[in-house]
Design a protein around this motif. Structure first.
Motif, PDB file in Angstrom:
ATOM      1  N   ARG A  63      -5.903  12.253  76.025  1.00  0.00           N
ATOM      2  CA  ARG A  63      -6.763  13.355  75.588  1.00  0.00           C
ATOM      3  C   ARG A  63      -5.952  14.631  75.402  1.00  0.00           C
ATOM      4  N   LYS A  64      -6.339  15.423  74.425  1.00  0.00           N
ATOM      5  CA  LYS A  64      -5.707  16.713  74.206  1.00  0.00           C
ATOM      6  C   LYS A  64      -6.120  17.691  75.313  1.00  0.00           C
ATOM      7  N   LEU A  65      -5.245  18.649  75.552  1.00  0.00           N
ATOM      8  CA  LEU A  65      -5.592  19.754  76.449  1.00  0.00           C
ATOM      9  C   LEU A  65      -5.595  21.029  75.625  1.00  0.00           C
ATOM     10  N   LYS A  66      -6.742  21.639  75.508  1.00  0.00           N
ATOM     11  CA  LYS A  66      -6.879  22.868  74.728  1.00  0.00           C
ATOM     12  C   LYS A  66      -6.694  24.067  75.649  1.00  0.00           C
ATOM     13  N   VAL A  67      -5.651  24.842  75.390  1.00  0.00           N
ATOM     14  CA  VAL A  67      -5.341  25.999  76.228  1.00  0.00           C
ATOM     15  C   VAL A  67      -5.862  27.265  75.545  1.00  0.00           C
ATOM     16  N   LEU A  68      -6.802  27.910  76.185  1.00  0.00           N
ATOM     17  CA  LEU A  68      -7.261  29.208  75.736  1.00  0.00           C
ATOM     18  C   LEU A  68      -6.457  30.286  76.443  1.00  0.00           C
ATOM     19  N   THR A  69      -6.082  31.343  75.736  1.00  0.00           N
ATOM     20  CA  THR A  69      -5.373  32.454  76.363  1.00  0.00           C
ATOM     21  C   THR A  69      -6.194  33.724  76.202  1.00  0.00           C
ATOM     22  N   CYS A  70      -6.038  34.636  77.168  1.00  0.00           N
ATOM     23  CA  CYS A  70      -6.843  35.850  77.155  1.00  0.00           C
ATOM     24  C   CYS A  70      -6.052  37.004  77.768  1.00  0.00           C
ATOM     25  N   ASN A  71      -6.145  38.166  77.155  1.00  0.00           N
ATOM     26  CA  ASN A  71      -5.501  39.380  77.665  1.00  0.00           C
ATOM     27  C   ASN A  71      -6.462  40.076  78.617  1.00  0.00           C
ATOM     28  N   GLU A  72      -6.135  40.075  79.918  1.00  0.00           N
ATOM     29  CA  GLU A  72      -7.051  40.685  80.889  1.00  0.00           C
ATOM     30  C   GLU A  72      -6.809  42.187  81.069  1.00  0.00           C
ATOM     31  N   ARG A  73      -5.767  42.738  80.423  1.00  0.00           N
ATOM     32  CA  ARG A  73      -5.563  44.177  80.239  1.00  0.00           C
ATOM     33  C   ARG A  73      -5.484  45.000  81.531  1.00  0.00           C
ATOM     34  N   ASN A  74      -5.248  44.356  82.647  1.00  0.00           N
ATOM     35  CA  ASN A  74      -5.268  45.081  83.927  1.00  0.00           C
ATOM     36  C   ASN A  74      -6.584  45.821  84.114  1.00  0.00           C
ATOM     37  N   ASP A  75      -7.669  45.155  83.756  1.00  0.00           N
ATOM     38  CA  ASP A  75      -8.974  45.820  83.730  1.00  0.00           C
ATOM     39  C   ASP A  75     -10.040  44.863  84.249  1.00  0.00           C
ATOM     40  N   ALA A  76     -10.896  45.348  85.161  1.00  0.00           N
ATOM     41  CA  ALA A  76     -11.913  44.490  85.776  1.00  0.00           C
ATOM     42  C   ALA A  76     -12.908  43.962  84.750  1.00  0.00           C
ATOM     43  N   VAL A  77     -13.306  44.802  83.795  1.00  0.00           N
ATOM     44  CA  VAL A  77     -14.260  44.376  82.774  1.00  0.00           C
ATOM     45  C   VAL A  77     -13.641  43.322  81.867  1.00  0.00           C
ATOM     46  N   ALA A  78     -12.374  43.548  81.495  1.00  0.00           N
ATOM     47  CA  ALA A  78     -11.703  42.623  80.591  1.00  0.00           C
ATOM     48  C   ALA A  78     -11.493  41.258  81.233  1.00  0.00           C
ATOM     49  N   VAL A  79     -11.080  41.225  82.511  1.00  0.00           N
ATOM     50  CA  VAL A  79     -10.848  39.923  83.137  1.00  0.00           C
ATOM     51  C   VAL A  79     -12.163  39.189  83.377  1.00  0.00           C
ATOM     52  N   THR A  80     -13.243  39.926  83.632  1.00  0.00           N
ATOM     53  CA  THR A  80     -14.558  39.288  83.749  1.00  0.00           C
ATOM     54  C   THR A  80     -14.956  38.672  82.422  1.00  0.00           C
ATOM     55  N   ALA A  81     -14.655  39.367  81.323  1.00  0.00           N
ATOM     56  CA  ALA A  81     -14.942  38.820  79.997  1.00  0.00           C
ATOM     57  C   ALA A  81     -14.107  37.565  79.737  1.00  0.00           C
ATOM     58  N   CYS A  82     -12.858  37.567  80.185  1.00  0.00           N
ATOM     59  CA  CYS A  82     -12.024  36.360  80.053  1.00  0.00           C
ATOM     60  C   CYS A  82     -12.665  35.182  80.781  1.00  0.00           C
ATOM     61  N   ALA A  83     -13.130  35.427  82.005  1.00  0.00           N
ATOM     62  CA  ALA A  83     -13.760  34.364  82.781  1.00  0.00           C
ATOM     63  C   ALA A  83     -15.020  33.855  82.090  1.00  0.00           C
ATOM     64  N   GLN A  84     -15.794  34.755  81.502  1.00  0.00           N
ATOM     65  CA  GLN A  84     -17.000  34.354  80.781  1.00  0.00           C
ATOM     66  C   GLN A  84     -16.654  33.520  79.561  1.00  0.00           C
ATOM     67  N   GLN A  85     -15.585  33.893  78.857  1.00  0.00           N
ATOM     68  CA  GLN A  85     -15.144  33.107  77.699  1.00  0.00           C
ATOM     69  C   GLN A  85     -14.700  31.711  78.128  1.00  0.00           C
ATOM     70  N   ALA A  86     -14.017  31.649  79.275  1.00  0.00           N
ATOM     71  CA  ALA A  86     -13.601  30.347  79.792  1.00  0.00           C
ATOM     72  C   ALA A  86     -14.813  29.475  80.073  1.00  0.00           C
ATOM     73  N   SER A  87     -15.839  30.064  80.686  1.00  0.00           N
ATOM     74  CA  SER A  87     -17.057  29.318  81.000  1.00  0.00           C
ATOM     75  C   SER A  87     -17.757  28.841  79.729  1.00  0.00           C
ATOM     76  N   GLN A  88     -17.892  29.725  78.759  1.00  0.00           N
ATOM     77  CA  GLN A  88     -18.571  29.376  77.512  1.00  0.00           C
ATOM     78  C   GLN A  88     -17.830  28.287  76.741  1.00  0.00           C
ATOM     79  N   ALA A  89     -16.503  28.239  76.900  1.00  0.00           N
ATOM     80  CA  ALA A  89     -15.715  27.226  76.213  1.00  0.00           C
ATOM     81  C   ALA A  89     -15.654  25.907  76.976  1.00  0.00           C
ATOM     82  N   GLY A  90     -16.288  25.858  78.139  1.00  0.00           N
ATOM     83  CA  GLY A  90     -16.271  24.634  78.931  1.00  0.00           C
ATOM     84  C   GLY A  90     -14.959  24.394  79.645  1.00  0.00           C
TER      85      GLY A  90
END
Length: 407
Positions: A63-90
């Motif tokens: 099986r392929k492994l799909k790696v999503l990357t995200c810039n968390e910007r040293n910011d609490a809001v940005a890293v929370t958004a990264c986590a939400q994107q991870a969740s939405q992408a399964g």
């Protein structure tokens, strides 16, 4: 050494299939990029190179492994958004990542039951959450190890560190190492971690410039700026002994500050892993050369890059061990990680595991399973291992039965 797999992708892509026994397995790697403070662009870049490498080898059990990357910007809001994107992408895990916003991203991952595997170890939250599976001893091990080492040769230790919540932890851990060796607390010197000139701070740190004084600077990306100021204050080569931890000082910093003529010549550096010259890193180097040739974001001596490499080794070995027909989702990955013990990383760390018997009982760091560090020094302008093998900081970080630190 374990091969690794991942199909590169960015944030906000169409979710992949993580359950069942077909379709891609989705993970995310995040780190700060392009900020005014500490940046770790090599970590997502390393994840992408790993992805190309492993998918070229046939993926994970086909099986392929799909790696999503995200810039968390040293910011609490940005890293929370990264986590939400991870969740939405399964995503089934966040792997080999860096963020100083521990309370924000851990809460977000806990809400969606997504494990955090092989974080950099910069926050206390990474060592408390049941969703977290650390691979190194983080700042506690680095700083306590540094204190223990400096206590052998220094009458006084001065620490230059950021005036921040994260920085407030630094003298606590350094003192643990010093106190365990019977030495008094560090002289704590606070400063900004994004300053352009550290001359006044360097002057304070050098003081009367005695060889029996050690100056340790832990300022992330701006540590090199501090040492430039130190060289000017100390007439090119100050008498004080210098030290730091890996991440604040690495080979690129030494090269930029003069190589063998750098004020860092002879400095003692505490690291989680063997130096980049060790043959144990050869597979990682070959992956970078083949799949990330010319990518200046990746420095194979960067501990962030090294952490991402090891974290993916861990993740892939565990998931492959689940078998080709296993349902792979965040819950099953978390259970498999919790059942893992004695996992080899090819000597880059001690064998790892996250079962109850692997937990070390470090106060406020219940998830810590590895407190071992490597002592390095700058010799002829190169970072080399100062003494062979790993140094175990468990007894230094764990209180004795009378409430005092073990010697």
């Amino acid at each position: 050494m374990l091969a690794v797999s991942a199909l590169v992708s960015g944030c906000g892509v169409i979710p992949g299939t993580s359950g069942g026994s077909s379709g891609p397995i989705v993970v995310m790697t995040w780190a700060p990029v392009g900020t005014d403070a500490t940046n770790m662009p090599g970590m997502p870049a390393m994840a992408q190179a790993i992805g190309s490498y492993v998918n070229a080898q046939g993926g994970i059990n086909g099986r392929k492994l799909k790696v999503l990357t995200c810039n968390e910007r040293n910011d609490a809001v940005a890293v929370t958004a990264c986590a939400q994107q991870a969740s939405q992408a399964g995503a089934v895990a966040v792997v080999g990542s860096y963020s100083e916003e521990g309370s924000s991203f851990i809460s977000a991952l806990e809400a969606d039951d997504i494990p955090y595997i092989g974080g950099y170890g910069i926050t206390e939250d990474e060592y408390q959450s049941l969703m977290s599976f650390p691979i190194n001893g983080g700042l506690p091990a680095l700083l306590a190890g540094s204190g223990l080492q400096l206590a052998q040769t220094c009458k006084r230790v001065r620490l230059v560190r950021p005036d921040s919540i994260t920085g407030d932890q630094f003298p606590i851990f350094l003192d643990q190492g010093l106190n365990a060796a019977g030495k008094k607390d560090v002289d704590d010197i606070l400063t900004k971690d994004d300053a352009t000139d550290y001359t006044p701070v360097a002057t304070q740190a050098v003081g009367d410039d005695k060889h029996s004084t050690c100056v340790s600077a832990v300022l992330g990306d701006h540590t090199s700026t501090f040492f430039d100021a130190l060289r000017r204050v100390g007439d090119e080569q100050p008498k004080v002994q210098l030290s730091s931890v890996i991440g604040s000082v690495q080979q690129s910093v030494i090269d930029a500050s003069g190589g063998a003529k750098s004020p860092l010549e002879g400095a003692r550096i505490t690291s989680w892993y063997p130096p980049a010259s060790d043959p144990k890193w050869n597979e990682m180097k070959s992956v970078v050369n083949k799949y990330a040739f010319g990518d200046n974001a990746i420095d194979v001596a960067d501990p962030g890059v090294q952490t991402t490499w090891i974290a993916y080794q861990v993740f892939l070995k565990v998931v492959r061990g689940m078998g080709p027909k296993a349902k792979i989702d965040s819950e099953s990955v978390r259970r498999a990680m919790n059942a893992t013990t004695g996992l080899s990383t090819g000597g880059l760390t001690p064998d790892l595991g996250w079962t109850d018997k692997d937990l070390l009982g470090i106060p406020d760091h219940a998830r810590m399973v590895n407190t071992k560090v490597v002592y390095q020094e700058v010799r002829d302008g190169r970072l080399v291992q100062y003494r062979p093998g790993f140094v175990d900081l468990t007894s230094t970080l764990r209180p004795s039965s009378d409430g005092l630190l073990n010697p």
